[in-house]
Scaffold this motif. Structure first.
Motif, PDB file in Angstrom:
ATOM      1  N   HIS A 149      53.204  37.740  -8.479  1.00  0.00           N
ATOM      2  CA  HIS A 149      52.829  37.390  -7.097  1.00  0.00           C
ATOM      3  C   HIS A 149      53.123  35.928  -6.789  1.00  0.00           C
ATOM      4  O   HIS A 149      53.245  35.547  -5.635  1.00  0.00           O
ATOM      5  CB  HIS A 149      51.332  37.620  -6.859  1.00  0.00           C
ATOM      6  N   HIS A 151      50.994  33.505  -7.312  1.00  0.00           N
ATOM      7  CA  HIS A 151      49.759  32.782  -6.995  1.00  0.00           C
ATOM      8  C   HIS A 151      48.605  33.285  -7.857  1.00  0.00           C
ATOM      9  O   HIS A 151      48.703  34.333  -8.490  1.00  0.00           O
ATOM     10  CB  HIS A 151      49.423  32.904  -5.506  1.00  0.00           C
ATOM     11  N   HIS A 153      44.909  34.705  -8.823  1.00  0.00           N
ATOM     12  CA  HIS A 153      43.883  35.635  -8.352  1.00  0.00           C
ATOM     13  C   HIS A 153      42.530  35.176  -8.886  1.00  0.00           C
ATOM     14  O   HIS A 153      42.462  34.544  -9.925  1.00  0.00           O
ATOM     15  CB  HIS A 153      44.160  37.055  -8.859  1.00  0.00           C
ATOM     16  N   HIS A 160      42.722  39.111  -2.643  1.00  0.00           N
ATOM     17  CA  HIS A 160      43.172  40.235  -1.842  1.00  0.00           C
ATOM     18  C   HIS A 160      42.943  41.536  -2.569  1.00  0.00           C
ATOM     19  O   HIS A 160      43.002  41.610  -3.788  1.00  0.00           O
ATOM     20  CB  HIS A 160      44.602  40.066  -1.326  1.00  0.00           C
ATOM     21  N   ASP A 165      47.639  44.311  -3.472  1.00  0.00           N
ATOM     22  CA  ASP A 165      48.230  44.071  -4.782  1.00  0.00           C
ATOM     23  C   ASP A 165      49.230  45.140  -5.171  1.00  0.00           C
ATOM     24  O   ASP A 165      50.148  44.897  -5.944  1.00  0.00           O
ATOM     25  CB  ASP A 165      47.130  44.004  -5.853  1.00  0.00           C
TER      26      ASP A 165
HETATM   27 ZN    ZN Z   1      48.346  38.447  -5.411  1.00  0.00          ZN
END
Ligand code: ZN
Length: 167
Positions: A149, A151, A153, A160, A165
């Motif tokens: 991704h 970024h 989590h 999110h 996801d």
């Molecule tokens: Zn993510």
């Protein structure tokens, strides 16, 4: 564990400008989390954090070139006020969406003079020398999912749902 590429770093920070004014801080909030080496944070700060570890405190002074960029005068221009009728009262400092070279971008109203307004499409911190006080609170390996991704989590990162996801 030391900070290097693909590590998740959580940090508390305080950001001040040259005048010592606090611009941003994580005080009273979750620490900020980022994945090292992915360009999640400004290059100048990322560089200073390399090889640091949990508990380290650093003081970083980051110039515009390695921060939010040098202020570009081409991104400051005047437009007719009437283009923004219907947006309510325009005020200096207000952020408005406008078309800039074919893209919708967010600009800041810098000046209002008669029928003209001056819009600035630079990042609000462009041209600023940034003074960071940072405390590293956690360093861990990024998960496969976080790396894909781009970024973090969980704490300090994206929250999110499973639905997003799965995309
Ligand atoms: Zn993510």
């Amino acid at each position: 564990m030391n900070i290097s590429d693909n590590k998740v770093v959580q940090m508390h920070y305080e950001l001040k400008n040259d005048q010592g004014q606090v611009l941003d801080s994580s005080t009273g909030k979750d620490p900020l989390a980022y994945i090292h080496g992915m360009g999640n944070i400004i290059p100048g700060l990322e560089k200073e954090l390399l090889n640091k570890t949990k508990g380290d405190k650093i003081n970083a002074v980051v110039g515009p070139a390695e921060g939010y960029g040098v202020k570009d005068d081409q991104k400051v221009f005047k437009v007719a006020k009437k283009q923004f009728q219907g947006d309510g009262d325009l005020q200096v400092g207000m952020q408005i969406q406008a078309e800039n070279q074919g893209n919708m971008e967010v600009g800041t109203v810098e000046k209002i003079e008669g029928d003209e307004i001056t819009l600035n499409f630079n990042h609000p911190l462009a041209g600023e020398t940034l003074h960071f006080d940072v405390e590293v609170v956690e360093v861990r390996d990024a998960t496969e999912e976080e790396l894909s991704h781009g970024h973090v989590h969980g704490v300090g990162g994206h929250d999110h749902g499973a639905e997003e996801d799965a995309k």
